[in-house]
Structures are given as structure tokens and as C-alpha cells.
Design an enzyme around this catalytic site. Sequence first.
Site, short mmCIF file in Angstrom:
data_model
loop_
_atom_site.label_atom_id
_atom_site.label_comp_id
_atom_site.label_asym_id
_atom_site.label_seq_id
_atom_site.Cartn_x
_atom_site.Cartn_y
_atom_site.Cartn_z
N CYS A 284 21.09 40.96 11.87
CA CYS A 284 21.63 40.88 10.42
C CYS A 284 21.12 42.04 9.59
CB CYS A 284 21.47 39.56 9.70
SG CYS A 284 21.91 38.37 10.70
N1 SAJ Z 1 10.64 41.29 8.48
C1 SAJ Z 1 9.92 42.17 8.02
N2 SAJ Z 1 9.10 41.71 6.98
C2 SAJ Z 1 9.37 40.52 6.36
C3 SAJ Z 1 10.31 39.73 6.77
C4 SAJ Z 1 11.27 40.22 7.79
O1 SAJ Z 1 9.39 43.07 8.70
O2 SAJ Z 1 8.64 40.63 5.05
C5 SAJ Z 1 11.57 41.68 9.69
C6 SAJ Z 1 11.25 40.50 10.91
O3 SAJ Z 1 10.15 40.47 11.50
C7 SAJ Z 1 12.61 40.74 11.67
C8 SAJ Z 1 13.67 41.28 10.57
O4 SAJ Z 1 12.76 41.87 9.42
O5 SAJ Z 1 12.59 41.81 12.47
C9 SAJ Z 1 14.62 40.28 10.08
O6 SAJ Z 1 13.78 39.02 9.57
P1 SAJ Z 1 14.53 37.84 8.87
O7 SAJ Z 1 13.29 36.95 8.41
O8 SAJ Z 1 15.29 38.29 7.81
O9 SAJ Z 1 15.19 37.09 10.07
P2 SAJ Z 1 16.60 36.95 10.63
O10 SAJ Z 1 17.39 38.35 10.61
O11 SAJ Z 1 16.51 36.33 11.94
O12 SAJ Z 1 17.49 35.95 9.87
C10 SAJ Z 1 17.78 36.22 8.64
C11 SAJ Z 1 17.62 35.06 7.81
N3 SAJ Z 1 16.27 34.98 7.33
C12 SAJ Z 1 15.95 34.63 6.21
O13 SAJ Z 1 16.35 34.50 5.09
C13 SAJ Z 1 14.24 34.41 6.16
C14 SAJ Z 1 18.62 35.35 6.38
O14 SAJ Z 1 18.33 36.63 6.23
C15 SAJ Z 1 20.04 35.20 7.08
O15 SAJ Z 1 20.51 34.02 7.07
C16 SAJ Z 1 20.29 35.71 8.60
O16 SAJ Z 1 19.30 36.67 8.79
C17 SAJ Z 1 21.47 35.97 8.93
O17 SAJ Z 1 21.99 35.47 10.20
O18 SAJ Z 1 22.22 36.76 8.15
#
Ligand code: SAJ
Length: 448
Positions: A284
Site C-alpha cells: 500500500c
Molecule cells: N514504515 C517506516 N516508518 C514508519 C512506519 C512505517 O519506514 O514510521 C515502513 C514500514 O517498515 C513498511 C512501510 O513503511 O515498510 C509500510 O508500513 P505500514 O506501517 O504503513 O504498514 P502496512 O503497509 O502493512 O499497512 C498499512 C496500514 N498500517 C498502518 O496504518 C499502521 C495502513 O496504512 C493501511 O490500512 C494498510 O497499509 C493498507 O492495506 O492500506
Amino acid sequence: MQVIRPKSDGLSHAAALKERIVARTARVGVVGAGYIGLPLAVAQAKAGFTVVAVDQNPIRVAQLNQGSNYLRDVDDADLATVVTRGKLTATTELDRIGDFDVVIMCVPTPVTLHKDPDTAFIRKIGAEIASRLRPGRLITLESTSYPGVTEELLLPILATSGLKVGEDFFLAFSPERVDPGNARYVTVNTNKVVGGVTAACLDVASTFYGQTIDEIVPVTSPQVAELSKVFENTFRAVNIALVNEMAQLCDKMGINVWEVLDAASTKPFGMMRFNPGPGVGGHCIPLDPFYLTWKARRYDFHMRFTETAAEINLAMPWFVREKLRRTLNERGTPLKDARILQIGLAYKRDVEDWQESPALRVLHLLEDDGANVEYHDPHIPSMREEDGRLRHSVLLTPDALSRATCVLITTDHSSIDWDFVVRNARVVLDTRNATHHVEAGREKIVLI
Ligand code: SAJ
């Protein structure tokens, strides 16, 4: 065999379908049994619906029909129970789509190499539905794509059935909000936004989701629902890009970015913590900003801020390689022929998914520069890359750690003993601050 259901006692199709939904006699089909579709299918089955998961992967289908789980975010016992009770079955047969009163589309929506939306799965499954569409059916799209996809792309495909949306069939967009690995927020307790093509579509779709999910958030159109979803994830992407940019500035200034963020996070209001890393992965966050900017360009509106943020995140693997090169150089060792033990291939903590993982991009970049890279990931015992190359996770032993020129941390899995890693490593480049609790051996640790 097509079961043509007559309207009940002259009720509108909407009223008749809502009756079947409330009575749980409406038959539900979830197309796509991945990290979005399977949790939803199990939740719908637990709520009393009879659900069929339609997936192109015969192995997944066989596993599901045996009650065997393949997703960490689905409870094994929940799945086994609904399968045993006959409330959830699985099939590869697209023809089964004609049997369902409700069809939920949870299909992949990647972007192309040029970062344009790839709507092939939506078009394919939309056409399969259209050819079997009957009056009194609800279709919902959950997969994230560009704002407008429901009414501009999917609706015209479904309209080839000759049926009228809002009267004969009902169409809504309801974005998935799955956070893999999040044990607190799951399908049933995560607020569900629903946007119907017409008021009747919204009514039917809200009634359907309301049988399973605690809070429904009705909005006035599918576009509002689509935009809210892409905004949510773009919000994350741009804030992650900001801290990634801060990490690069702090690197130049010789300041610990983690200490800066810890200090800033003490502000009790107006602040939300994000962390730098090797880039962004998953299905995402890397993609969603491009859906937004792609749509905006159709209005000759260039979302420069969002585009720049996405590019900053995309470039982080190169920053990690450069930082590793400098770390080795300071110790008199070139990156070429260096032995690197990379800890973590998954795209984020405590998940087993390495698709779109920045860690894998880093590994490729290091190998491009002649480094010898082994990986350890407790959630990925082995993985076969798109080019067919098979890689295996090495055991995290004192020898594996000590023989590495440098240990590179790209995913901060909770199960790893970081004290053990630092104790046995010669030097550690930590892109996730996984070692923040480690006291002994801090002189070996380099943070991005
Ligand atoms: N990441 C960072 N720094 C941060 C947070 C995340 O580098 O502070 C990186 C993570 O390591 C990862 C990527 O970003 O590689 C995405 O991380 P994420 O925490 O957004 O997790 P996803 O993509 O598995 O899930 C997200 C959901 N997560 C959260 O809201 C915490 C949400 O954004 C959506 O519901 C989901 O994508 C979706 O399916 O759309």
C-alpha cells in the site's frame, strides 16, 4: 445452474437483498483470498454468512478447504471452525460468482513500472461478474486504486450486463484497512468507510457490512471513499518521507536522528511519531501516493509534495548502501567482496511478507556492488525471487555473526535477541534502531 431469485412479494431488489442480508441467507463471495480477502471472509463467515472465497491459487484453495490457515492475521481456530461448519469454502471456479448475492472484490491493484495504476485484475473480475450479474446483487470493491476507479472503470463494465445500478444491482467502494501484524485492530473493530454509487447502493452496502463490522462510516460517493483511503496511506508515506529526509540531514550533521525524534515525540500535542528506515514496503504505502498523483495529473495538477515524498522513500535503499559503504570504508574495508549478514527481508516488523520490501532492494544493491550477502529472517525461512533465484535464511549463530564484515539490520523483528547480535558482531549498521535497548557493545553500532 443459475438460481434466478424472484423479488420477494414485490419488494424492491434493495429491500429483498437487505432482508436476505439481515437474515444471513445472502450468499457471499469474496474474490481474492489474500491478506485483505481472507480475514474479511472469515469475519463474514463468523457473523453467520455462508461465504465462498474465490482465488486463482489452487494451493490456497486446497488449504482453505482443509481448514488450514496461511495468514498470520487470521486465527487458526476461527478458520477451522467456519470451514468445519460449512460456513466458508473456497474455489478456483470463477463461474461460482454467478451464485452469490454479494460479491466482494479484494483483488491485487499494483502499479506499472511507470507507476501508473494497473487495473487488470479489476477489469478481469469485473467482466467475470458482469457476465453473470443478476438482479438483486451487491458488488463491493475493496482494493485500493485511483480515485474514480469504481464509477469510471468498474461501473461501465458491470453495466454491460444491461442491468441498472441502484435499481437492479448495487455497487459500492469500501476500502480495506488491514494493518498486517496488528493484533489490536482487526476486521470487525476497524471503522469501515462505505461509498455507494446511489443512495440505494449505500444503503444496501452499509447494511451488509454493518452485520459484521462494528462501525460503518457512510460517505456520499465512491470517490470520497476512494480518496479517503488513498489519503490515509499518503499521509503515512509523506510523514515517513519526512523522517527519512531528516535521517539524511542528521547523517550529514553527525547527529543521531533517533534522539532527535525521541525528543520531538515528547511534545504531548501536534506531533505523531514516524521512524526512518531502509524505505517503505508492503502493498500500500509504496503505491498509494502514485494513485493520487496519477489522478491529479489528469487535472493538470501536479502534487509535487506527494511525488517528492514518494521519491524520497523510493531512494532510501540507495542511501542505506552508501551509508554501509562509508561504514566499511571507515574500517578500511571495501564493500566489494565484503561479507554482509542482513537481518530482516520482510517489509516491516513481525510479518513474513517480502513483496515490495525495501530490504530486498538493499540486498540487490549490495550484490550489484560485489558484496557477499546472506540473510536471516525468522519469518522467511526461504524465498524464491521473481527471477527464480532461491534464497535461504541462515541461522543466527555466533559464527554467522562474527564472520560477517558487517551485520546490516533492515527489519526489526521482535523475536530477535539484539543483545546477542551485537555481542557477536564485528560492526552493526542498524537502519531500524532495533538495537536501541542494547547497552554492551554500543561502539559497534552505527545508526542511519
Ligand atoms: N514504515 C517506516 N516508518 C514508519 C512506519 C512505517 O519506514 O514510521 C515502513 C514500514 O517498515 C513498511 C512501510 O513503511 O515498510 C509500510 O508500513 P505500514 O506501517 O504503513 O504498514 P502496512 O503497509 O502493512 O499497512 C498499512 C496500514 N498500517 C498502518 O496504518 C499502521 C495502513 O496504512 C493501511 O490500512 C494498510 O497499509 C493498507 O492495506 O492500506
